[in-house]
Design a protein around this motif. Structure first.
Motif, PDB file in Angstrom:
ATOM      1  N   SER A 120      -7.647   6.060   0.314  1.00 19.15           N
ATOM      2  CA  SER A 120      -9.040   6.399   0.625  1.00 19.15           C
ATOM      3  C   SER A 120      -9.754   6.808  -0.658  1.00 19.15           C
ATOM      4  CB  SER A 120      -9.092   7.560   1.618  1.00 19.15           C
ATOM      5  OG  SER A 120      -8.532   7.154   2.843  1.00 19.15           O
ATOM      6  N   ARG A 121     -11.021   6.457  -0.721  1.00 22.99           N
ATOM      7  CA  ARG A 121     -11.831   6.836  -1.877  1.00 22.99           C
ATOM      8  C   ARG A 121     -11.872   8.359  -1.959  1.00 22.99           C
ATOM      9  NH1 ARG A 121     -16.534   4.787  -4.807  1.00 22.99           N
ATOM     10  NH2 ARG A 121     -16.490   2.902  -3.551  1.00 22.99           N
ATOM     11  N   PRO A 122     -11.631   8.910  -3.139  1.00 20.75           N
ATOM     12  CA  PRO A 122     -11.710  10.375  -3.281  1.00 20.75           C
ATOM     13  C   PRO A 122     -13.135  10.856  -3.014  1.00 20.75           C
ATOM     14  CG  PRO A 122     -10.719   9.365  -5.231  1.00 20.75           C
ATOM     15  CD  PRO A 122     -11.226   8.262  -4.365  1.00 20.75           C
ATOM     16  N   ALA A 123     -13.226  12.023  -2.415  1.00 18.39           N
ATOM     17  CA  ALA A 123     -14.550  12.613  -2.171  1.00 18.39           C
ATOM     18  C   ALA A 123     -15.171  12.992  -3.511  1.00 18.39           C
ATOM     19  CB  ALA A 123     -14.399  13.845  -1.293  1.00 18.39           C
ATOM     20  N   ILE A 124     -16.434  12.772  -3.611  1.00 18.83           N
ATOM     21  CA  ILE A 124     -17.162  13.135  -4.830  1.00 18.83           C
ATOM     22  C   ILE A 124     -17.613  14.582  -4.672  1.00 18.83           C
ATOM     23  CG2 ILE A 124     -19.188  12.669  -6.250  1.00 18.83           C
ATOM     24  CD1 ILE A 124     -18.942   9.739  -5.331  1.00 18.83           C
ATOM     25  N   ALA A 125     -17.235  15.415  -5.617  1.00 16.31           N
ATOM     26  CA  ALA A 125     -17.618  16.817  -5.570  1.00 16.31           C
ATOM     27  C   ALA A 125     -19.127  16.948  -5.728  1.00 16.31           C
ATOM     28  CB  ALA A 125     -16.888  17.593  -6.675  1.00 16.31           C
ATOM     29  N   GLY A 180      13.572 -14.959   2.969  1.00 10.23           N
ATOM     30  CA  GLY A 180      12.489 -15.925   3.102  1.00 10.23           C
ATOM     31  C   GLY A 180      11.290 -15.588   2.261  1.00 10.23           C
ATOM     32  N   TRP A 181      10.139 -15.739   2.828  1.00 11.92           N
ATOM     33  CA  TRP A 181       8.848 -15.664   2.165  1.00 11.92           C
ATOM     34  C   TRP A 181       8.290 -14.245   2.205  1.00 11.92           C
ATOM     35  CZ3 TRP A 181       5.332 -13.655   5.459  1.00 11.92           C
ATOM     36  CH2 TRP A 181       5.661 -13.698   6.807  1.00 11.92           C
ATOM     37  N   TRP A 182       7.278 -14.023   1.396  1.00 11.86           N
ATOM     38  CA  TRP A 182       6.424 -12.842   1.525  1.00 11.86           C
ATOM     39  C   TRP A 182       5.009 -13.231   1.138  1.00 11.86           C
ATOM     40  CZ3 TRP A 182       4.081 -11.352  -3.005  1.00 11.86           C
ATOM     41  CH2 TRP A 182       4.735 -11.635  -4.192  1.00 11.86           C
ATOM     42  N   ARG A 183       4.045 -12.434   1.606  1.00 16.85           N
ATOM     43  CA  ARG A 183       2.636 -12.698   1.297  1.00 16.85           C
ATOM     44  C   ARG A 183       1.939 -11.361   1.055  1.00 16.85           C
ATOM     45  NH1 ARG A 183       0.738 -15.827   5.583  1.00 16.85           N
ATOM     46  NH2 ARG A 183       0.660 -13.917   6.778  1.00 16.85           N
ATOM     47  N   LEU A 184       1.183 -11.279  -0.022  1.00 18.68           N
ATOM     48  CA  LEU A 184       0.446 -10.080  -0.398  1.00 18.68           C
ATOM     49  C   LEU A 184      -1.030 -10.285  -0.088  1.00 18.68           C
ATOM     50  CD1 LEU A 184       0.412  -7.339  -2.011  1.00 18.68           C
ATOM     51  CD2 LEU A 184      -0.105  -8.749  -4.023  1.00 18.68           C
ATOM     52  N   ARG A 185      -1.628  -9.271   0.535  1.00 14.69           N
ATOM     53  CA  ARG A 185      -3.072  -9.284   0.778  1.00 14.69           C
ATOM     54  C   ARG A 185      -3.652  -7.971   0.255  1.00 14.69           C
ATOM     55  NH1 ARG A 185      -1.169 -10.886   5.684  1.00 14.69           N
ATOM     56  NH2 ARG A 185      -1.738  -8.927   6.663  1.00 14.69           N
ATOM     57  N   LEU A 186      -4.794  -8.067  -0.407  1.00 21.73           N
ATOM     58  CA  LEU A 186      -5.504  -6.902  -0.934  1.00 21.73           C
ATOM     59  C   LEU A 186      -6.892  -6.889  -0.314  1.00 21.73           C
ATOM     60  CD1 LEU A 186      -4.618  -7.517  -4.684  1.00 21.73           C
ATOM     61  CD2 LEU A 186      -3.391  -6.041  -3.078  1.00 21.73           C
ATOM     62  N   ARG A 187      -7.339  -5.698   0.073  1.00 29.53           N
ATOM     63  CA  ARG A 187      -8.667  -5.605   0.682  1.00 29.53           C
ATOM     64  C   ARG A 187      -9.354  -4.338   0.182  1.00 29.53           C
ATOM     65  NH1 ARG A 187      -7.347  -5.798   5.831  1.00 29.53           N
ATOM     66  NH2 ARG A 187      -7.412  -3.574   6.181  1.00 29.53           N
ATOM     67  N   ALA A 188     -10.576  -4.477  -0.298  1.00 27.22           N
ATOM     68  CA  ALA A 188     -11.378  -3.336  -0.741  1.00 27.22           C
ATOM     69  C   ALA A 188     -12.581  -3.213   0.173  1.00 27.22           C
ATOM     70  CB  ALA A 188     -11.825  -3.530  -2.185  1.00 27.22           C
ATOM     71  N   GLU A 189     -12.769  -2.026   0.690  1.00 25.53           N
ATOM     72  CA  GLU A 189     -13.948  -1.711   1.486  1.00 25.53           C
ATOM     73  C   GLU A 189     -14.642  -0.546   0.789  1.00 25.53           C
ATOM     74  OE1 GLU A 189     -12.434  -1.056   5.405  1.00 25.53           O
ATOM     75  OE2 GLU A 189     -11.780  -3.122   5.606  1.00 25.53           O
ATOM     76  N   ASP A 190     -15.745  -0.096   1.330  1.00 21.36           N
ATOM     77  CA  ASP A 190     -16.495   0.983   0.679  1.00 21.36           C
ATOM     78  C   ASP A 190     -15.636   2.205   0.411  1.00 21.36           C
ATOM     79  OD1 ASP A 190     -18.794  -0.516   0.598  1.00 21.36           O
ATOM     80  OD2 ASP A 190     -19.609   0.330   2.447  1.00 21.36           O
ATOM     81  N   ASP A 191     -14.852   2.622   1.388  1.00 26.01           N
ATOM     82  CA  ASP A 191     -14.115   3.877   1.266  1.00 26.01           C
ATOM     83  C   ASP A 191     -12.603   3.727   1.317  1.00 26.01           C
ATOM     84  OD1 ASP A 191     -16.418   5.401   1.010  1.00 26.01           O
ATOM     85  OD2 ASP A 191     -16.697   5.507   3.180  1.00 26.01           O
ATOM     86  N   GLU A 192     -12.096   2.498   1.375  1.00 25.10           N
ATOM     87  CA  GLU A 192     -10.643   2.296   1.439  1.00 25.10           C
ATOM     88  C   GLU A 192     -10.213   1.084   0.634  1.00 25.10           C
ATOM     89  OE1 GLU A 192      -8.926   4.130   5.568  1.00 25.10           O
ATOM     90  OE2 GLU A 192      -9.230   1.980   5.497  1.00 25.10           O
ATOM     91  N   PHE A 193      -9.013   1.172   0.118  1.00 26.25           N
ATOM     92  CA  PHE A 193      -8.356   0.034  -0.526  1.00 26.25           C
ATOM     93  C   PHE A 193      -7.030  -0.161   0.186  1.00 26.25           C
ATOM     94  CE2 PHE A 193      -5.205  -1.537  -3.554  1.00 26.25           C
ATOM     95  CZ  PHE A 193      -5.741  -2.786  -3.767  1.00 26.25           C
ATOM     96  N   THR A 194      -6.715  -1.400   0.551  1.00 26.31           N
ATOM     97  CA  THR A 194      -5.509  -1.684   1.323  1.00 26.31           C
ATOM     98  C   THR A 194      -4.677  -2.759   0.660  1.00 26.31           C
ATOM     99  OG1 THR A 194      -6.708  -1.158   3.355  1.00 26.31           O
ATOM    100  CG2 THR A 194      -4.649  -2.383   3.595  1.00 26.31           C
ATOM    101  N   VAL A 195      -3.374  -2.500   0.588  1.00 21.88           N
ATOM    102  CA  VAL A 195      -2.375  -3.483   0.177  1.00 21.88           C
ATOM    103  C   VAL A 195      -1.553  -3.788   1.418  1.00 21.88           C
ATOM    104  CG1 VAL A 195      -0.252  -3.817  -1.163  1.00 21.88           C
ATOM    105  CG2 VAL A 195      -2.190  -2.647  -2.199  1.00 21.88           C
ATOM    106  N   VAL A 226      -1.264   1.871  -7.474  1.00 20.32           N
ATOM    107  CA  VAL A 226      -1.328   0.611  -6.730  1.00 20.32           C
ATOM    108  C   VAL A 226      -0.323  -0.391  -7.288  1.00 20.32           C
ATOM    109  CG1 VAL A 226      -2.786  -1.387  -6.186  1.00 20.32           C
ATOM    110  CG2 VAL A 226      -3.709   0.943  -5.970  1.00 20.32           C
ATOM    111  N   GLN A 227      -0.240  -0.506  -8.611  1.00 19.44           N
ATOM    112  CA  GLN A 227       0.696  -1.463  -9.204  1.00 19.44           C
ATOM    113  C   GLN A 227       2.144  -1.087  -8.907  1.00 19.44           C
ATOM    114  OE1 GLN A 227      -1.123  -1.551 -13.220  1.00 19.44           O
ATOM    115  NE2 GLN A 227      -1.058  -3.770 -12.919  1.00 19.44           N
TER     116      GLN A 227
END
Length: 126
Positions: free
Chosen positions: A114-119, A48-63, A31-32
């Motif tokens: 996506s969150r890795p599946a748990i074996a 010009g400008w830029w803007r960073l948004r981060l979002r965590a949900e149960d099964d996904e992380f989004t940049v 991610v970094q």
């Protein structure tokens, strides 16, 4: 996070803190690196400008990184002489899914993990 004047270090730091608090299953190094590449590209290739948004949900992380350029990222042959070409392929490899969308004020690059599946526990199946 709105664009700081000179570097992507603060964006990387914000991403690390966010992950630790909201999404510990995501790979912080991947991610970094993606955040660093997206912000560095926005600084280098936009006026010009830029803007960073981060979002965590149960099964996904989004940049998401919005910037002021409508020019889409493109893969280039890497140049070991200092002209780059390494970042975009790295972003595509590290994120599970990458989307780019133009809009009236520029574009948005979205990287999703996506969150890795748990074996299943083999002992539980016995």
């Amino acid at each position: 996070m709105e664009s700081p004047p000179d570097d992507s270090a603060s964006a990387r730091s914000v991403a690390a803190g966010f992950l630790a608090e909201h999404c510990p299953w995501a790979d912080p190094a991947a991610v970094q690196l993606v955040v660093t590449e997206l912000t560095a590209n926005a600084q280098q290739h936009t006026a010009g400008w830029w803007r960073l948004r981060l979002r965590a949900e149960d099964d996904e992380f989004t940049v998401e990184l919005d910037d002021s350029s409508t020019r889409l990222p493109e893969a280039r042959v890497p140049d070991f002489g200092g002209r780059g070409g390494f970042g975009w392929p790295m972003v595509l490899r590290l994120a599970g899914r990458v989307e780019v969308r133009r809009h009236a004020r520029g574009k948005t690059v979205r990287a999703v993990w996506s969150r890795p599946a748990i074996a299943a526990d083999p002992a539980a199946a016995a």
